[in-house]
Structure formats: C-alpha cells, structure tokens
Design an enzyme around this catalytic site. Structure first.
Site, PDB file in Angstrom:
ATOM      1  N   GLY A  45      -1.634   6.724  -2.103  1.00 60.83           N
ATOM      2  CA  GLY A  45      -2.177   6.688  -3.468  1.00 60.83           C
ATOM      3  C   GLY A  45      -2.762   5.337  -3.815  1.00 60.83           C
ATOM      4  N   CYS A  46      -2.087   4.279  -3.396  1.00 60.82           N
ATOM      5  CA  CYS A  46      -2.553   2.928  -3.702  1.00 60.82           C
ATOM      6  C   CYS A  46      -3.830   2.606  -2.942  1.00 60.82           C
ATOM      7  CB  CYS A  46      -1.466   1.904  -3.377  1.00 60.82           C
ATOM      8  SG  CYS A  46       0.034   2.175  -4.347  1.00 60.82           S
ATOM      9  N   THR A  47      -3.945   3.117  -1.733  1.00 56.39           N
ATOM     10  CA  THR A  47      -5.157   2.906  -0.939  1.00 56.39           C
ATOM     11  C   THR A  47      -6.331   3.651  -1.576  1.00 56.39           C
ATOM     12  OG1 THR A  47      -3.887   2.570   1.079  1.00 56.39           O
ATOM     13  CG2 THR A  47      -6.203   3.184   1.353  1.00 56.39           C
ATOM     14  N   ALA A  50      -7.373   1.678  -4.708  1.00 54.15           N
ATOM     15  CA  ALA A  50      -8.044   0.419  -4.365  1.00 54.15           C
ATOM     16  C   ALA A  50      -9.443   0.681  -3.804  1.00 54.15           C
ATOM     17  CB  ALA A  50      -7.204  -0.367  -3.360  1.00 54.15           C
TER      18      ALA A  50
END
Length: 154
Positions: A45-47, A50
């Site tokens: 999710g963070c990738t 970003a």
C-alpha cells in the site's frame, strides 16, 4: 492530545530526510505542502501511494505543491525505498515518533486480531501560511494525488 482540525496551525517540526539533512515545515512557507504519513517503506500500500505521488509530482510542483512523506523508518530504509522506486520527493525519518505524535497519527492498529502501535495512514494538506487546509483519513493508496487535487479544486 487534541485532534488536529482543518484551520489549525500545522505543528512545526524539524526532522532528518533520507540523506540525513534537517528539513523543517517552515522551509515550505509560501507553498502548499502535502504531508503524508504512511506505515512502512516498501510495503504494497505504501509503495502504491508513493508511486502515485511520484507519477504526479511534476504536476503538483507546477501547482506550487510540495510533497513530503513521513514514516518512522530510518534514513537508510528511506534511501532504499527512494532508489528502488525513483521517488523524487523528500521522505522524513521520524524515528523518535515526534511528528506522528504531533499530528495524532500514531495509534493502536489491529491486524489479524493482533493489536500493535503504528502509523495511521493520513494525508494533511497544509496551506501557504502553515494552516491545515484538508485532512484525508481514508487514503486511496492507488490514487492519493487525485484525492488531494479533488479537494483543492473544490
């Protein structure tokens, strides 16, 4: 601690970026800042979040908007994340949790029935005068830029 509201002065901070340089919110007076908090470098999710900001970064910059990502990962972790995904913006290493606590995004989380403390994914849009203009608590990790721009175009 009181929860931050739209219209509040954004809590000031100084932290280290991925290269160990001091970065403070005051450096960005006069421009809008998307300050986004995310749980962990290089997780799915963070990738996605970003990379969406990366893909739209030039368009945001053209509108006078700076992007700053914050997690409690250290500088070395941020460097790997940036290099792996060619991220053009600053990631802040909030290893002492001072920023996540100031913004009220550090809290209890629950995954698979296990409770633990962590960063709640939240995006703050801070105006040119350092006031909180928008708070996004239900972040769409696939298109966070669209969420931000939609709010700013209202």
């Amino acid at each position: 601690m009181a929860t931050l509201q739209i219209g509040d002065q954004a809590p000031a901070f100084t932290s280290k970026d991925q290269n160990g340089n001091a970065v403070s919110l005051n450096q960005f007076k006069g421009q809008k800042v998307v300050l986004y908090f995310y749980p962990k470098d290089d997780t799915p999710g963070c990738t996605a979040e970003a990379c969406d900001f990366r893909d739209n970064y030039q368009g945001l910059k053209a509108k006078g908007i700076e992007v700053l990502g914050v997690s409690v990962d250290d500088e070395k972790s941020h460097q790997k994340f940036i290099n792996k995904h060619s991220l053009p913006f600053t990631l802040l290493a909030d290893t002492d949790k001072s920023i996540v606590e100031a913004y009220g995004v550090w809290g209890e989380k629950n995954m698979y029935g296990k409770k633990y403390m962590g960063t709640n994914r939240t995006t703050f849009v801070i105006d040119e005068n350092g006031k909180i203009e928008h708070i996004i608590t239900k972040v769409d990790t696939k298109s966070p830029t669209a969420q931000v721009l939609e709010l700013l175009n209202k």
